[in-house]
Design a protein around this motif. Structure first.
Motif, PDB file in Angstrom:
ATOM      1  N   ASP A 137      -8.050  -5.580  -6.860  1.00 56.82           N
ATOM      2  CA  ASP A 137      -9.170  -4.780  -7.363  1.00 56.82           C
ATOM      3  C   ASP A 137      -9.196  -3.344  -6.842  1.00 56.82           C
ATOM      4  O   ASP A 137     -10.018  -2.542  -7.308  1.00 56.82           O
ATOM      5  N   ASP A 138      -8.323  -2.997  -5.918  1.00 55.79           N
ATOM      6  CA  ASP A 138      -8.378  -1.681  -5.280  1.00 55.79           C
ATOM      7  C   ASP A 138      -7.712  -0.627  -6.168  1.00 55.79           C
ATOM      8  O   ASP A 138      -6.496  -0.649  -6.364  1.00 55.79           O
ATOM      9  N   PRO A 139      -8.464   0.339  -6.682  1.00 57.86           N
ATOM     10  CA  PRO A 139      -7.873   1.359  -7.565  1.00 57.86           C
ATOM     11  C   PRO A 139      -6.956   2.328  -6.841  1.00 57.86           C
ATOM     12  O   PRO A 139      -6.184   3.055  -7.488  1.00 57.86           O
ATOM     13  N   ASP A 140      -7.003   2.360  -5.519  1.00 62.45           N
ATOM     14  CA  ASP A 140      -6.149   3.265  -4.752  1.00 62.45           C
ATOM     15  C   ASP A 140      -4.723   2.726  -4.594  1.00 62.45           C
ATOM     16  O   ASP A 140      -3.835   3.446  -4.149  1.00 62.45           O
ATOM     17  N   ILE A 141      -4.531   1.463  -4.949  1.00 66.69           N
ATOM     18  CA  ILE A 141      -3.212   0.858  -4.824  1.00 66.69           C
ATOM     19  C   ILE A 141      -2.489   0.986  -6.158  1.00 66.69           C
ATOM     20  O   ILE A 141      -2.881   0.387  -7.154  1.00 66.69           O
ATOM     21  N   GLN A 142      -1.418   1.770  -6.171  1.00 60.51           N
ATOM     22  CA  GLN A 142      -0.617   1.937  -7.379  1.00 60.51           C
ATOM     23  C   GLN A 142       0.493   0.901  -7.482  1.00 60.51           C
ATOM     24  O   GLN A 142       0.821   0.432  -8.566  1.00 60.51           O
ATOM     25  N   SER A 143       1.080   0.577  -6.332  1.00 59.34           N
ATOM     26  CA  SER A 143       2.240  -0.313  -6.315  1.00 59.34           C
ATOM     27  C   SER A 143       2.095  -1.364  -5.232  1.00 59.34           C
ATOM     28  O   SER A 143       1.525  -1.098  -4.166  1.00 59.34           O
ATOM     29  N   VAL A 144       2.639  -2.544  -5.517  1.00 58.68           N
ATOM     30  CA  VAL A 144       2.631  -3.651  -4.563  1.00 58.68           C
ATOM     31  C   VAL A 144       4.066  -4.039  -4.251  1.00 58.68           C
ATOM     32  O   VAL A 144       4.882  -4.219  -5.159  1.00 58.68           O
ATOM     33  N   ILE A 145       4.369  -4.157  -2.973  1.00 55.28           N
ATOM     34  CA  ILE A 145       5.654  -4.700  -2.538  1.00 55.28           C
ATOM     35  C   ILE A 145       5.418  -6.169  -2.204  1.00 55.28           C
ATOM     36  O   ILE A 145       4.655  -6.493  -1.301  1.00 55.28           O
ATOM     37  N   LEU A 146       6.056  -7.046  -2.958  1.00 59.55           N
ATOM     38  CA  LEU A 146       5.784  -8.484  -2.896  1.00 59.55           C
ATOM     39  C   LEU A 146       6.927  -9.190  -2.183  1.00 59.55           C
ATOM     40  O   LEU A 146       8.068  -9.162  -2.637  1.00 59.55           O
ATOM     41  N   ILE A 147       6.594  -9.867  -1.058  1.00 59.23           N
ATOM     42  CA  ILE A 147       7.625 -10.458  -0.207  1.00 59.23           C
ATOM     43  C   ILE A 147       7.330 -11.929   0.071  1.00 59.23           C
ATOM     44  O   ILE A 147       7.809 -12.503   1.052  1.00 59.23           O
ATOM     45  N   THR A 148       6.558 -12.563  -0.774  1.00 64.07           N
ATOM     46  CA  THR A 148       6.257 -13.979  -0.589  1.00 64.07           C
ATOM     47  C   THR A 148       7.485 -14.827  -0.930  1.00 64.07           C
ATOM     48  O   THR A 148       8.408 -14.347  -1.586  1.00 64.07           O
ATOM     49  N   PRO A 149       7.518 -16.104  -0.517  1.00 67.05           N
ATOM     50  CA  PRO A 149       8.583 -17.000  -0.987  1.00 67.05           C
ATOM     51  C   PRO A 149       8.569 -17.093  -2.508  1.00 67.05           C
ATOM     52  O   PRO A 149       7.527 -16.853  -3.152  1.00 67.05           O
ATOM     53  N   PRO A 150       9.702 -17.435  -3.128  1.00 64.57           N
ATOM     54  CA  PRO A 150       9.778 -17.410  -4.592  1.00 64.57           C
ATOM     55  C   PRO A 150       8.838 -18.359  -5.307  1.00 64.57           C
ATOM     56  O   PRO A 150       8.540 -18.146  -6.488  1.00 64.57           O
ATOM     57  N   ASP A 151       8.344 -19.394  -4.639  1.00 66.00           N
ATOM     58  CA  ASP A 151       7.474 -20.343  -5.336  1.00 66.00           C
ATOM     59  C   ASP A 151       6.073 -19.798  -5.557  1.00 66.00           C
ATOM     60  O   ASP A 151       5.253 -20.430  -6.222  1.00 66.00           O
ATOM     61  N   ALA A 152       5.780 -18.617  -5.032  1.00 67.69           N
ATOM     62  CA  ALA A 152       4.425 -18.069  -5.156  1.00 67.69           C
ATOM     63  C   ALA A 152       4.398 -16.816  -6.013  1.00 67.69           C
ATOM     64  O   ALA A 152       3.510 -15.988  -5.864  1.00 67.69           O
ATOM     65  N   ARG A 153       5.334 -16.669  -6.935  1.00 65.77           N
ATOM     66  CA  ARG A 153       5.518 -15.388  -7.586  1.00 65.77           C
ATOM     67  C   ARG A 153       4.804 -15.229  -8.935  1.00 65.77           C
ATOM     68  O   ARG A 153       4.206 -14.192  -9.198  1.00 65.77           O
ATOM     69  N   VAL A 154       4.897 -16.197  -9.830  1.00 67.73           N
ATOM     70  CA  VAL A 154       4.444 -15.996 -11.206  1.00 67.73           C
ATOM     71  C   VAL A 154       2.955 -15.636 -11.256  1.00 67.73           C
ATOM     72  O   VAL A 154       2.571 -14.649 -11.900  1.00 67.73           O
ATOM     73  N   ALA A 155       2.132 -16.397 -10.574  1.00 65.78           N
ATOM     74  CA  ALA A 155       0.693 -16.128 -10.603  1.00 65.78           C
ATOM     75  C   ALA A 155       0.381 -14.762  -9.999  1.00 65.78           C
ATOM     76  O   ALA A 155      -0.480 -14.024 -10.519  1.00 65.78           O
ATOM     77  N   LEU A 156       1.075 -14.405  -8.930  1.00 67.76           N
ATOM     78  CA  LEU A 156       0.819 -13.123  -8.272  1.00 67.76           C
ATOM     79  C   LEU A 156       1.220 -11.956  -9.160  1.00 67.76           C
ATOM     80  O   LEU A 156       0.470 -10.989  -9.315  1.00 67.76           O
ATOM     81  N   VAL A 157       2.418 -12.027  -9.730  1.00 68.19           N
ATOM     82  CA  VAL A 157       2.866 -10.932 -10.596  1.00 68.19           C
ATOM     83  C   VAL A 157       1.937 -10.784 -11.791  1.00 68.19           C
ATOM     84  O   VAL A 157       1.614  -9.666 -12.210  1.00 68.19           O
ATOM     85  N   ARG A 158       1.479 -11.899 -12.330  1.00 71.10           N
ATOM     86  CA  ARG A 158       0.564 -11.817 -13.470  1.00 71.10           C
ATOM     87  C   ARG A 158      -0.735 -11.098 -13.075  1.00 71.10           C
ATOM     88  O   ARG A 158      -1.252 -10.270 -13.830  1.00 71.10           O
ATOM     89  N   GLU A 159      -1.261 -11.419 -11.888  1.00 73.21           N
ATOM     90  CA  GLU A 159      -2.490 -10.757 -11.431  1.00 73.21           C
ATOM     91  C   GLU A 159      -2.284  -9.264 -11.254  1.00 73.21           C
ATOM     92  O   GLU A 159      -3.095  -8.443 -11.696  1.00 73.21           O
ATOM     93  N   PHE A 160      -1.198  -8.892 -10.576  1.00 79.97           N
ATOM     94  CA  PHE A 160      -0.951  -7.474 -10.330  1.00 79.97           C
ATOM     95  C   PHE A 160      -0.683  -6.726 -11.631  1.00 79.97           C
ATOM     96  O   PHE A 160      -1.169  -5.613 -11.834  1.00 79.97           O
ATOM     97  N   ALA A 161       0.095  -7.346 -12.507  1.00 82.02           N
ATOM     98  CA  ALA A 161       0.425  -6.695 -13.782  1.00 82.02           C
ATOM     99  C   ALA A 161      -0.822  -6.491 -14.630  1.00 82.02           C
ATOM    100  O   ALA A 161      -1.010  -5.433 -15.240  1.00 82.02           O
ATOM    101  N   THR A 162      -1.684  -7.496 -14.667  1.00 78.42           N
ATOM    102  CA  THR A 162      -2.927  -7.390 -15.435  1.00 78.42           C
ATOM    103  C   THR A 162      -3.804  -6.260 -14.903  1.00 78.42           C
ATOM    104  O   THR A 162      -4.503  -5.583 -15.665  1.00 78.42           O
ATOM    105  N   ALA A 163      -3.733  -6.039 -13.584  1.00 82.25           N
ATOM    106  CA  ALA A 163      -4.505  -4.961 -12.958  1.00 82.25           C
ATOM    107  C   ALA A 163      -3.808  -3.612 -13.075  1.00 82.25           C
ATOM    108  O   ALA A 163      -4.328  -2.601 -12.577  1.00 82.25           O
ATOM    109  N   GLY A 164      -2.624  -3.584 -13.714  1.00 82.09           N
ATOM    110  CA  GLY A 164      -1.914  -2.329 -13.914  1.00 82.09           C
ATOM    111  C   GLY A 164      -1.163  -1.826 -12.708  1.00 82.09           C
ATOM    112  O   GLY A 164      -0.818  -0.635 -12.634  1.00 82.09           O
ATOM    113  N   LYS A 165      -0.887  -2.713 -11.766  1.00 86.50           N
ATOM    114  CA  LYS A 165      -0.169  -2.313 -10.554  1.00 86.50           C
ATOM    115  C   LYS A 165       1.332  -2.586 -10.720  1.00 86.50           C
ATOM    116  O   LYS A 165       1.727  -3.639 -11.193  1.00 86.50           O
TER     117      LYS A 165
END
Length: 357
Positions: free
Chosen positions: A65-93
């Motif tokens: 939800d933070d508008p000051d964040i333009q980009s996210v560096i994602l370093i979680t294990p691979p089993d936690a990726r799809v839901a996270l990427v979908r959330e960030f992408a939907t937020a335009g990050k």
């Protein structure tokens, strides 16, 4: 003066170290502002803040939800990726994500589709491409300095202690998607593909040695036939104590290039020799993080420029689908005892490969 690029770091385990070092440097230069970092583990959040002094988010939602964040560096294990990427992408990050993309080729393709539909920049961390020696060899291959490519040799002779695999989920299909190929050799295999071109067919044998108690493979030997007609061999392991530097040898009609870690030597058939880089550690021994962080820094800087200038990052995530397809083909070949053609990394192909694994 341009404002610093707002960045968040999600996932604060072992692999976060070179990213944190890079971000601290870039922040000190006014290039980025690390808005927040987050992990689901309270202990990791506390220890990360104590070591790096970077701000910690109260929740994942706070980052989304933070508008000051333009980009996210994602370093979680691979089993936690799809839901996270979908959330960030939907937020335009925009998302820069550690390898592998996911546990299977079809899931990796799903991530690429999610990012494309949201029109965000989506990069992958395959930092071996950012070594000086790798870049020079890439230039020589584009110039056809070796002539016609005839053969390729890839060796990843690494070592991991059993304690490395005692971490819950490590080296399993459920969390990591596999063993040495998808977790370690993926870097060198990706670099090989970027230099030598696509692989047309493979034959392989994968196994778990007596040195490790783990679900997936810690040793793979195989042969490859490239689309350009070259032939190749592969050995990848985490069961070779004490571990040594990974290497790629490209032989052509005009000379041979040997890329050993960050050191390149080219022996031309006319008697010339070219050398670039210098010996150094690459994380092939018991300490997986024993390598310079500068390769990560270059990759991160490249991604920031891509976001700010609306250009492609040097390694868009979709390019990693090729190495995922190669890894899947090697494992299918081992299980079925036959030659396998890596599938085209498209939607239907990804589904087809998953059905065979």
């Amino acid at each position: 003066m341009k404002a610093p690029h707002g960045v968040a770091l999600v996932g604060l385990g072992m692999a976060s170290r070179p990213h944190a070092k890079s971000l601290v440097e870039l922040e000190s230069e006014g290039r980025v502002r690390v808005v927040s970092a987050w992990s689901p583990s309270d202990a990791r959040r506390s220890s990360f803040h104590a070591e790096w002094g970077l701000p910690i988010a109260d929740s994942l939602a706070a980052i989304v939800d933070d508008p000051d964040i333009q980009s996210v560096i994602l370093i979680t294990p691979p089993d936690a990726r799809v839901a996270l990427v979908r959330e960030f992408a939907t937020a335009g990050k925009h998302v820069l994500m550690e390898k592998p993309l996911e546990r299977s080729l079809s899931a990796a393709f799903e991530l690429v589709v999610i990012a494309a539909q949201a029109d965000i920049k989506f990069g992958v961390v395959l930092q071996q491409r950012f070594r000086d020696a790798s870049r020079v060899l890439g230039e020589r291959m584009r110039e056809a300095a070796l002539g016609e490519l005839t053969s390729v040799q890839v060796c990843v002779p690494w070592w991991r202690e059993q304690g490395y695999y005692d971490e819950p989920g490590r080296g399993t299909l459920a969390r990591d998607g596999g063993g040495v190929l998808i977790s370690q050799a993926i870097h060198t295999l990706d670099l090989m593909l970027s230099l030598a071109g696509p692989v047309d067919a493979v034959m392989a044998m994968a196994a778990t040695t007596k040195l490790h108690a783990m679900e997936c493979e810690d040793f793979v030997a195989g042969s490859m036939r490239f689309a350009n007609g070259a032939i190749g061999s592969l050995i990848a392991t985490t069961a070779l104590y004490p571990g040594a530097t990974e290497s790629i040898v490209l032989a052509g009609t005009l000379g041979t290039a040997t890329l050993a870690g960050a050191e390149l030597t080219i022996d031309y058939r006319d008697g010339r020799q070219e050398a670039v880089g210098e010996p150094g550690t690459s994380g092939g021994g018991a300490n997986p993080m024993d390598f310079p962080h500068q390769w990560h820094r270059r990759l991160i800087e490249n991604f920031l420029v891509a976001v700010e200038d609306d250009t492609e990052p040097a390694i868009p995530a979709r390019e990693a689908l090729a190495v995922h397809a190669l890894i899947d083909a090697l494992l299918v070949s081992s299980r079925e005892g036959r030659q396998v053609k890596p599938i085209s990394h498209n939607g239907s192909g990804a589904q087809d490969m998953e059905s065979r694994t």
